[in-house]
Structure formats: structure tokens, C-alpha cells
Design a protein around this motif. Structure first.
Motif, PDB file in Angstrom:
ATOM      1  N   VAL A   2      14.164  24.140  -7.790  1.00  0.00           N
ATOM      2  CA  VAL A   2      15.515  23.404  -8.738  1.00  0.00           C
ATOM      3  C   VAL A   2      16.493  23.024  -7.792  1.00  0.00           C
ATOM      4  O   VAL A   2      16.748  21.976  -7.499  1.00  0.00           O
ATOM      5  CB  VAL A   2      15.906  24.377  -8.976  1.00  0.00           C
ATOM      6  CG1 VAL A   2      17.047  24.006 -10.092  1.00  0.00           C
ATOM      7  CG2 VAL A   2      14.784  24.811  -9.534  1.00  0.00           C
ATOM      8  N   LEU A   5      15.651  19.606  -6.095  1.00  0.00           N
ATOM      9  CA  LEU A   5      16.178  19.077  -6.736  1.00  0.00           C
ATOM     10  C   LEU A   5      17.252  18.130  -7.165  1.00  0.00           C
ATOM     11  O   LEU A   5      17.740  17.112  -6.892  1.00  0.00           O
ATOM     12  CB  LEU A   5      15.595  18.458  -7.401  1.00  0.00           C
ATOM     13  CG  LEU A   5      13.773  18.453  -8.107  1.00  0.00           C
ATOM     14  CD1 LEU A   5      13.385  18.991  -9.599  1.00  0.00           C
ATOM     15  CD2 LEU A   5      13.208  17.781  -7.839  1.00  0.00           C
ATOM     16  N   HIS A  73      21.186  24.685 -18.653  1.00  0.00           N
ATOM     17  CA  HIS A  73      20.810  23.474 -18.517  1.00  0.00           C
ATOM     18  C   HIS A  73      21.611  23.544 -17.062  1.00  0.00           C
ATOM     19  O   HIS A  73      21.371  22.278 -16.282  1.00  0.00           O
ATOM     20  CB  HIS A  73      22.366  22.359 -18.806  1.00  0.00           C
ATOM     21  CG  HIS A  73      21.695  22.610 -21.078  1.00  0.00           C
ATOM     22  ND1 HIS A  73      22.223  21.511 -21.398  1.00  0.00           N
ATOM     23  CD2 HIS A  73      20.737  22.111 -20.682  1.00  0.00           C
ATOM     24  CE1 HIS A  73      21.642  21.158 -22.864  1.00  0.00           C
ATOM     25  NE2 HIS A  73      20.069  20.983 -22.584  1.00  0.00           N
ATOM     26  N   VAL A  76      18.787  23.204 -14.297  1.00  0.00           N
ATOM     27  CA  VAL A  76      18.222  21.801 -14.807  1.00  0.00           C
ATOM     28  C   VAL A  76      17.723  20.584 -13.585  1.00  0.00           C
ATOM     29  O   VAL A  76      19.138  20.861 -13.448  1.00  0.00           O
ATOM     30  CB  VAL A  76      18.351  21.329 -15.701  1.00  0.00           C
ATOM     31  CG1 VAL A  76      17.080  19.726 -15.955  1.00  0.00           C
ATOM     32  CG2 VAL A  76      17.186  22.628 -17.214  1.00  0.00           C
ATOM     33  N   ALA A  77      16.801  20.407 -13.078  1.00  0.00           N
ATOM     34  CA  ALA A  77      17.076  19.532 -12.077  1.00  0.00           C
ATOM     35  C   ALA A  77      18.145  18.204 -12.703  1.00  0.00           C
ATOM     36  O   ALA A  77      17.444  17.699 -13.646  1.00  0.00           O
ATOM     37  CB  ALA A  77      16.393  19.079 -10.993  1.00  0.00           C
ATOM     38  N   CYS A  78      18.206  17.077 -11.500  1.00  0.00           N
ATOM     39  CA  CYS A  78      19.196  16.166 -11.669  1.00  0.00           C
ATOM     40  C   CYS A  78      18.420  15.012 -12.570  1.00  0.00           C
ATOM     41  O   CYS A  78      18.935  14.320 -14.016  1.00  0.00           O
ATOM     42  CB  CYS A  78      20.156  15.801 -11.201  1.00  0.00           C
ATOM     43  SG  CYS A  78      21.224  17.035 -10.321  1.00  0.00           S
ATOM     44  N   GLN A  80      15.813  14.951 -14.015  1.00  0.00           N
ATOM     45  CA  GLN A  80      14.943  15.762 -15.405  1.00  0.00           C
ATOM     46  C   GLN A  80      15.683  15.537 -16.856  1.00  0.00           C
ATOM     47  O   GLN A  80      15.181  14.899 -17.500  1.00  0.00           O
ATOM     48  CB  GLN A  80      14.748  17.609 -15.788  1.00  0.00           C
ATOM     49  CG  GLN A  80      13.697  18.144 -15.135  1.00  0.00           C
ATOM     50  CD  GLN A  80      13.405  19.189 -14.650  1.00  0.00           C
ATOM     51  OE1 GLN A  80      14.161  20.013 -14.428  1.00  0.00           O
ATOM     52  NE2 GLN A  80      12.888  19.565 -16.167  1.00  0.00           N
ATOM     53  N   CYS A  81      17.097  15.650 -16.138  1.00  0.00           N
ATOM     54  CA  CYS A  81      18.352  14.685 -17.333  1.00  0.00           C
ATOM     55  C   CYS A  81      17.860  12.869 -16.794  1.00  0.00           C
ATOM     56  O   CYS A  81      18.011  11.927 -18.214  1.00  0.00           O
ATOM     57  CB  CYS A  81      19.100  15.175 -17.911  1.00  0.00           C
ATOM     58  SG  CYS A  81      18.907  16.947 -18.296  1.00  0.00           S
ATOM     59  N   SER A  83      16.693  10.270 -15.754  1.00  0.00           N
ATOM     60  CA  SER A  83      15.756   9.596 -15.425  1.00  0.00           C
ATOM     61  C   SER A  83      16.496   8.273 -14.744  1.00  0.00           C
ATOM     62  O   SER A  83      15.005   7.511 -13.868  1.00  0.00           O
ATOM     63  CB  SER A  83      14.770   9.217 -16.244  1.00  0.00           C
ATOM     64  OG  SER A  83      15.333   8.534 -17.590  1.00  0.00           O
ATOM     65  N   CYS A  97      17.104  14.274 -25.499  1.00  0.00           N
ATOM     66  CA  CYS A  97      15.856  14.921 -24.444  1.00  0.00           C
ATOM     67  C   CYS A  97      15.172  15.982 -24.104  1.00  0.00           C
ATOM     68  O   CYS A  97      13.584  15.780 -23.881  1.00  0.00           O
ATOM     69  CB  CYS A  97      16.732  15.882 -23.217  1.00  0.00           C
ATOM     70  SG  CYS A  97      17.829  14.728 -22.487  1.00  0.00           S
ATOM     71  N   HIS A  98      14.774  16.279 -26.000  1.00  0.00           N
ATOM     72  CA  HIS A  98      13.769  17.050 -26.064  1.00  0.00           C
ATOM     73  C   HIS A  98      13.242  16.795 -27.108  1.00  0.00           C
ATOM     74  O   HIS A  98      13.619  16.101 -27.891  1.00  0.00           O
ATOM     75  CB  HIS A  98      14.533  18.459 -26.501  1.00  0.00           C
ATOM     76  CG  HIS A  98      15.917  18.866 -25.502  1.00  0.00           C
ATOM     77  ND1 HIS A  98      14.344  20.455 -24.654  1.00  0.00           N
ATOM     78  CD2 HIS A  98      16.920  19.112 -25.368  1.00  0.00           C
ATOM     79  CE1 HIS A  98      15.807  20.463 -24.291  1.00  0.00           C
ATOM     80  NE2 HIS A  98      16.909  20.042 -24.739  1.00  0.00           N
TER      81      HIS A  98
END
Length: 703
Positions: A2, A5, A73, A76-78, A80-81, A83, A97-98
Motif C-alpha cells: 500500500v 502504491l 478507504h 486503499v492505493a490511489c 485502486q480508485c 484509474s 467502485c464496488h
């Protein structure tokens, strides 16, 4: 990983924001930020060594953006949201996202059940579950997936809430009591709770109609449901207790033929201690019956059809009782008439229920006194049936001699033979006064009591004949003594004179009879007053009745109180007294004591007044002697005259003297003093015989 990222993300940010400035200074035409409109310096994320990797710890605070990072949140790696390098080109909704594994069954608002702290369902959603299917008992700790199979494929909306929808397997696989074999209903909640499938309860009464009470409540199910058979298990007692029924010896149920309806005697508590409500047979056990053995009455071991008549058990008692001898006495075999269920002895008999209730001395005499020879069924109820000897031996009075009837109760009561009384009023001749205390023989001479003469003289003829004041024989009194005498005493007789039609009043009530009834004759006295008062009539001088020729009806003026003073009501004559006449002495009109034939015309008394009057002079005026024409009885003066035959006033004439010019002669009148000749003559032109003078005027003009 993490952190790596994050560092890369920061480098990207630095290369996009911080690192972009130096490139723009070196070659503005070739500088381009892939992050779009980003105001963050490139170096905040990128290093001077290259766009990549970015700084291990970028200088960027995501919480200052419109989407602060919370919960999971944060880690979470940047990428991952984000893109896309244009960081602002990203949605803020969960579904952006989900992936929705529920396939929109739960709607697009993930936050209704999930939070940033974890994907697991929140407590809030659990509470919401209660609206349709409260999660209680074991359900509260059960994973959602247990019921809603498969998060992605399971059904969340409209899932059946019936127990069986989840517990069908349990229902089918339960072996202890095979639900399928027993045909149990699929409404699991009838036996099971939400806490556990095990420990099920079964309301035997509600589901089978056979409530478990007493010892039944603690028995194993298989005690009745033999072989695990639950359907069609009979509910009659004997189906389980037939062995008990057959084995019972006290009493022997089979031998006696007891019905197999065990509940009639036994309770569910225990087979022993059975009771039987004998009242249900119509023959309640009371008194000594309640403690007897059944076989005492139900002989031969038969209990179902015993004879309920007393004598069926007590015939021996009946036949051997000698005091009194029931057989010889012809007693009824309805033992309850005298005996009760407490004991055969002592018995009692309510004689009042027979045609001969016992009263007085009868209540204490032995039965055999009346029921001679032990005969009870047809005893004589007539008094003489027992008391004939008393009747025959009684000498005061001798019942036989006087031929008394044998209905003893006519004089005797049941208290005692002596002290008899006789209601003489029943003969139509009630005894009163001195008669009530006289011996019977005083009237009933010759010992004959049944037909005595009821006339007074039959007993009192001697009294009648010997009475001298007055002498009844001489006077001729009737022999009906009750006319004057009472039954209290012979003396002090009274006579109601009103019965003769001539009531005694006033002084008459105190006079001796002989005062009126002369010559000892009382039966036909003269009722005319003068027959007794002739001397009074003849001797009265004020006024002298004889001279005045008064009538001999004394009651016209006299009362019976006293001869004087008397009063005379003149209104009863043809000349009622009015005005001044009511106060003048009688002699003023009845001159010289003359009452009969006294004239009633006014002039006969008032001649002097008539002749003496000068205003006007009645004689000279030739007035009539009918004084009432002008005078009243109040006074001679103040006379008035009604000039009825010639209307007054006449024209201008108003005073008597206007026409009657001679005050001494009212027969003289003058017309010509007012009616002048010339005028009058001219008015009578052509009238034959007209003569101008007063006499001729009146001859034609009467009014």
C-alpha cells in the motif's frame, strides 16, 4: 504494498502538479499535466529524479477534497480508485467502485447496509430486518448467508418467513419423532422456539383434543403412542388401561360388568382411589347408605341395575319390626314415609300428611290408642270412633238423654274432653247478656237441647205477667220482650217510641208513659197535641186561644220543649208580616182578641189614616181605599203614586197642580188652561162633535 502504491500516486501528483512548474519554465510549449486542472505542485508528489516513482510520502491531504477518506478507504492505493490520471474524473458513489453482488435486489444505496468500516452488514440493517422477520433467538446470531444463500445470488427481498422455508431439512431429517412419518404440520413454531430446534414442546390438548392432565402429563409419549404411532391413537381410557380394568378386583370390574368409561370413577392422577358419584344414577347415597359396601345393595355382584325401592333391601327389617308390627298394621312398604337413611330406628311418622292431623292430646297418646289391634291402614277418623264411651258416660249434660250429636268436635276440642263449649250462634240464636251464663236447662227444659223455643215469652212469661210498672197485661203489651228489654237484665227496659211513628222529643221524653197513655192503654194513644193539651189550650188567655178561635194544631205555635213561650210564623198565613207590621202588637190588628177572620185589606186598619190625610185629602180627592196603590208597609208617609193611565210629564205640565187646580178634588182637572180655545178649535176643524172643554178633551185624549 500500500505504501508503495501511495508513493507512486504521490509521484504522479508531483509530476502533475509540483513537477509541472520546472518543465513549463524550461519548455513551456512541451509541458502538459496528465492530471487535468490540478493546483498541487508537482514536487509534492514527484521527485526531481523522474516522474516515477513518486515520493514515498506525497504531500497531499485527500481530506481537503470533496471526498475525504474514511475507514478502510484510508488504506486503499490511489490507483485502486483513480484509474484515470485525471483525478477529478471519478465518481463518489459506492457503486462507482464496488460491484453490486446483490444484483440490484437491495437497491443502489449500498450505505443502507454497508459502511466504510467494512463490507459486512451493519446493525442498522439488522434492526430493519425486524420489520418483516424479527431476528430473535438463534436467528440473531445467524449469518445472513444462512438464510439468504449466496451474497451475490441469494434472495433478500420477499424471502419467505415460514420456518419450513429454511428448516425443511430439519423437518425431514428429524428421527426421534419422524415428522414426516407422523404427519406433523409444517408450522414449526407450534412446537419449536426460535432459540433452538431441539427441546420442542407439544400442546397435546390444542393439537389432539386430548389434554394431558394428572399422571398423563409426565408420561413418555411412547407410553401411549406405542411403536411410535402418533396418528390415530385412540383417546378412550380403556385403550391404554384395559389391563388395569381387567386386573381390578376390588371390585372386580369385569365380573360386575362395569362400563369401560374409566373416567366415570377414575381420575388422571392415579388409577387407585377411584370414586363414584352415586347421585348420577338418580339414587344419591346419604346417611348410612354412604358408608355401606357396594355389595350390601348390589347383591350378586351386579352394580348396574340395583332396585332403588327401600323395601328391596329392607324387606327383612319391614317384616320383623314389631313395634308396631308393620305387616299386621298393613303399613305401606314405602319406608321413607317413616324412616330416613340415617338409621332404621327411631322412625317417625308425620300424621299431618294423612287425612287426620294430630293436634292437642292426640299428639301424645300411643298409636295403639286409636289404631286398635295394630290396624293402621284404615283407622276410624270420626271422634265417636274412639270417644263413644266418653259420649255415653257424660252426664253433665247427659249426651244420650239430650240426644246430642256424635260429632264431638262441635263442643269438644282435642286438648281435653272436659271443658267443652258450644257456639250457640251456630243455632241461629246467639247467647248474649245474661243468657250467656245461664245453665242450658234454664231454657232447654226437660233435658231437650236440640229444639228449644226461641220466643222470649217462652222463658219470660212469668216476668211479663208479674210486671206492674207498667202492668204489661193491663196495658196490653206485646209478648215480644225484645221490643223493650235487652238480654242483660229484665229491669231497666226501654222503648224506642220512634217505632210507633211518633218520636218523643223535648219535654215528652221525660214524661211518664201514663201522662199520655191514659187508662193504661199504651198501644193506641191519640197523637193529636190537643188530646193532651186541651186544658192548656182552653186556659191560655194571652192570647185567649178559644176566644181567638185558634186552631188546635198546637205545633203551629208551640214546640215540644215547653208550652210557653210560643211563636207564630205569620208568613205561613195569607198575610205575611213585612215592614212596620212585624213590630206592632198582635192586638193592633187582631182587635178584641179576634184572630180568626181578621180582614187582610189595608183600609180595615188604616181607615183613620185614610180619612185624616189632607195632603192630599184622600176623601175629598176620592182616592181609592187600596192603600198599597201609593203606600208601603214600611211607613204611611212617603207615599208615591204611579200616574200610569196618563203619562206625566205632559208637555209643559209637571206638577199635580198644573192640571188639578182644586187641591181638594183630584178628580177635577183642567186642559183648557194650556190648550187655548182659538188654537185648539182651529186644529179640530171638521171634527164632528168637537167641544172645547176639559171633559171633552179627555174623552178623546186618554193619554
Amino acid at each position: 504494498m500500500v505504501s508503495t502504491l501511495a508513493l507512486q500516486l504521490m509521484m504522479l501528483l508531483l509530476s502533475a502538479m509540483g513537477g509541472a512548474q520546472p518543465q513549463r519554465q524550461a519548455s513551456p510549449a512541451s509541458t502538459h499535466s496528465p492530471h487535468g486542472n490540478l493546483s498541487v505542485p508537482c514536487q509534492n508528489c514527484h521527485t526531481f529524479s523522474g516522474w516515477k516513482p513518486i515520493r514515498s510520502i506525497p504531500e497531499f491531504d485527500h481530506n481537503k477534497t470533496r471526498y475525504p477518506l474514511r475507514g478502510m478507504h484510508k488504506n486503499v492505493a490511489c490507483v485502486q480508485c483513480h484509474s484515470n490520471p485525471v483525478f477529478t474524473n471519478i465518481g463518489s458513489k459506492c457503486a462507482d467502485c464496488h460491484a453490486d453482488i446483490h444484483r440490484r435486489q437491495m437497491g443502489a444505496q449500498c450505505e443502507r447496509c454497508h459502511t466504510v468500516n467494512g463490507w459486512m452488514v451493519s446493525l442498522k440493517s439488522v434492526r430493519d430486518h425486524s420489520n418483516r422477520f424479527p431476528l430473535i433467538g438463534a436467528h440473531a446470531v445467524t449469518d445472513c448467508d444462512s438464510c439468504h444463500k449466496g451474497g451475490a445470488t441469494g434472495q433478500f427481498q420477499g424471502l419467505s418467513t415460514d420456518c419450513i422455508s429454511c428448516h425443511m431439512s430439519s423437518y425431514l431429517n428429524t428421527k426421534t419423532l419422524s415428522h414426516t412419518a407422523l404427519g406433523f404440520p409444517t408450522q414449526c413454531q407450534q412446537c419449536h422456539s426460535s432459540d433452538s430446534w431441539a427441546g420442542a414442546r407439544f400442546d397435546h390438548g390444542a393439537l389432539t383434543g386430548f389434554p394431558l392432565t394428572g399422571a398423563h402429563a409426565s408420561l413418555d409419549c411412547t407410553a401411549c403412542h406405542v411403536g411410535g404411532k402418533y396418528q390415530g391413537t385412540p383417546t378412550n381410557c380403556v385403550s391404554c388401561h384395559l389391563k388395569d380394568f381387567n386386573g381390578a378386583k376390588d371390585p372386580d370390574h369385569v365380573k360386575i360388568g362395569f362400563p369401560q368409561t374409566c373416567a366415570q370413577c377414575h381420575a388422571t392422577t392415579t388409577w387407585l382411589g377411584a370414586t363414584f358419584d352415586h347421585a348420577s344414577t338418580g339414587f344419591a347415597l346419604s346417611g348410612a347408605h354412604a358408608t355401606l359396601n357396594c355389595s350390601s345393595c348390589h347383591t350378586g355382584g351386579t352394580l348396574t341395575a340395583a332396585n332403588t325401592s327401600c323395601v328391596s333391601c329392607h324387606l327383612n327389617d319391614f317384616n320383623h319390626t314389631t313395634n308396631p308390627n308393620h305387616v299386621a298394621g298393613g303399613f305401606s312398604q314405602q319406608c321413607t314415609i317413616c324412616h330416613n337413611t340415617t338409621a332404621w330406628q327411631p322412625a317417625s311418622f308425620d300424621h299431618s300428611k294423612t287425612v287426620f292431623p294430630l293436634t292437642g292430646a292426640h299428639t301424645t297418646v300411643p298409636c295403639t290408642s286409636c289404631h286398635v289391634g295394630g290396624q293402621y291402614s284404615s283407622a276410624q277418623t270420626a271422634c265417636s270412633g274412639c270417644h263413644m264411651t266418653d259420649y255415653q258416660k257424660t252426664t253433665n249434660p247427659s249426651h244420650l238423654t239430650v240426644a246430642f250429636p256424635t260429632t264431638c268436635n262441635q263442643c269438644h276440642n282435642t286438648s281435653s274432653w272436659a271443658g267443652a263449649t258450644f257456639d250457640h250462634s251456630t243455632t241461629g240464636w246467639a247467647l248474649t247478656g245474661a243468657h250467656a251464663s245461664q245453665p242450658c236447662s234454664s231454657c232447654h227444659a226437660g233435658a231437650m237441647l236440640t229444639a228449644a223455643n226461641t220466643q222470649c215469652s217462652n222463658c219470660h212469661l212469668t216476668d211479663y205477667q208479674k210486671t206492674t210498672n207498667p202492668n204489661h197485661i193491663s196495658v196490653g203489651f206485646p209478648t215480644d220482650c225484645s221490643v223493650c228489654h235487652s238480654t242483660v237484665n229484665w229491669t231497666g227496659a226501654t222503648f224506642d217510641h220512634t217505632t210507633t211513628g211518633w218520636a218523643l222529643t223535648g219535654a215528652h221524653t221525660t214524661l211518664a208513659c201514663s201522662s199520655c197513655h191514659k187508662g193504661v192503654i199504651l198501644s193506641s194513644a191519640n197523637t193529636a197535641c190537643v188530646s193532651c193539651h186541651l186544658n192548656d189550650f182552653n186556659g191560655t188567655t194571652n192570647p185567649n186561644h178559644v176566644a181567638a178561635q185558634f186552631p188546635q194544631q198546637c205545633e203551629v205555635c208551640h214546640s215540644t220543649s215547653v208550652w210557653q213561650p210560643s211563636t207564630f210564623n205569620h208568613n205561613n198565613t195569607v198575610f205575611p208580616l213585612t215592614g212596620a207590621h212585624t213590630t206592632v202588637p198582635c192586638a193592633s190588628c187582631h182587635i178584641a182578641g179576634r184572630y180568626a177572620g181578621t180582614p187582610t185589606d189595608c183600609y180595615s186598619c188604616h181607615k183613620t189614616d185614610y180619612q185624616g190625610v189632607t195632603n192630599p185629602n184622600h176623601v175629598a180627592a176620592g182616592f181609592p181605599t187600596t192603600c198599597l196603590t201609593c203606600h208601603t208597609t214600611t211607613s204611611w208617609l212617603g207615599a208615591t203614586f204611579n200616574h200610569t193611565w196618563f203619562s206625566i210629564p205632559h208637555h209643559t205640565a209637571r206638577l199635580c197642580s198644573d192640571c188639578h187646580t182644586n187641591s181638594s178634588d183630584y178628580s177635577v182637572f183642567v186642559c183648557t188652561s194650556c190648550h187655548a180655545q182659538a188654537t185648539t178649535t182651529s186644529q179640530h176643524q171638521g171634527i164632528r162633535g168637537f167641544v172645547w172643554n176639559s171633559t171633552n178633551c179627555y174623552s178623546c185624549h186618554k193619554n
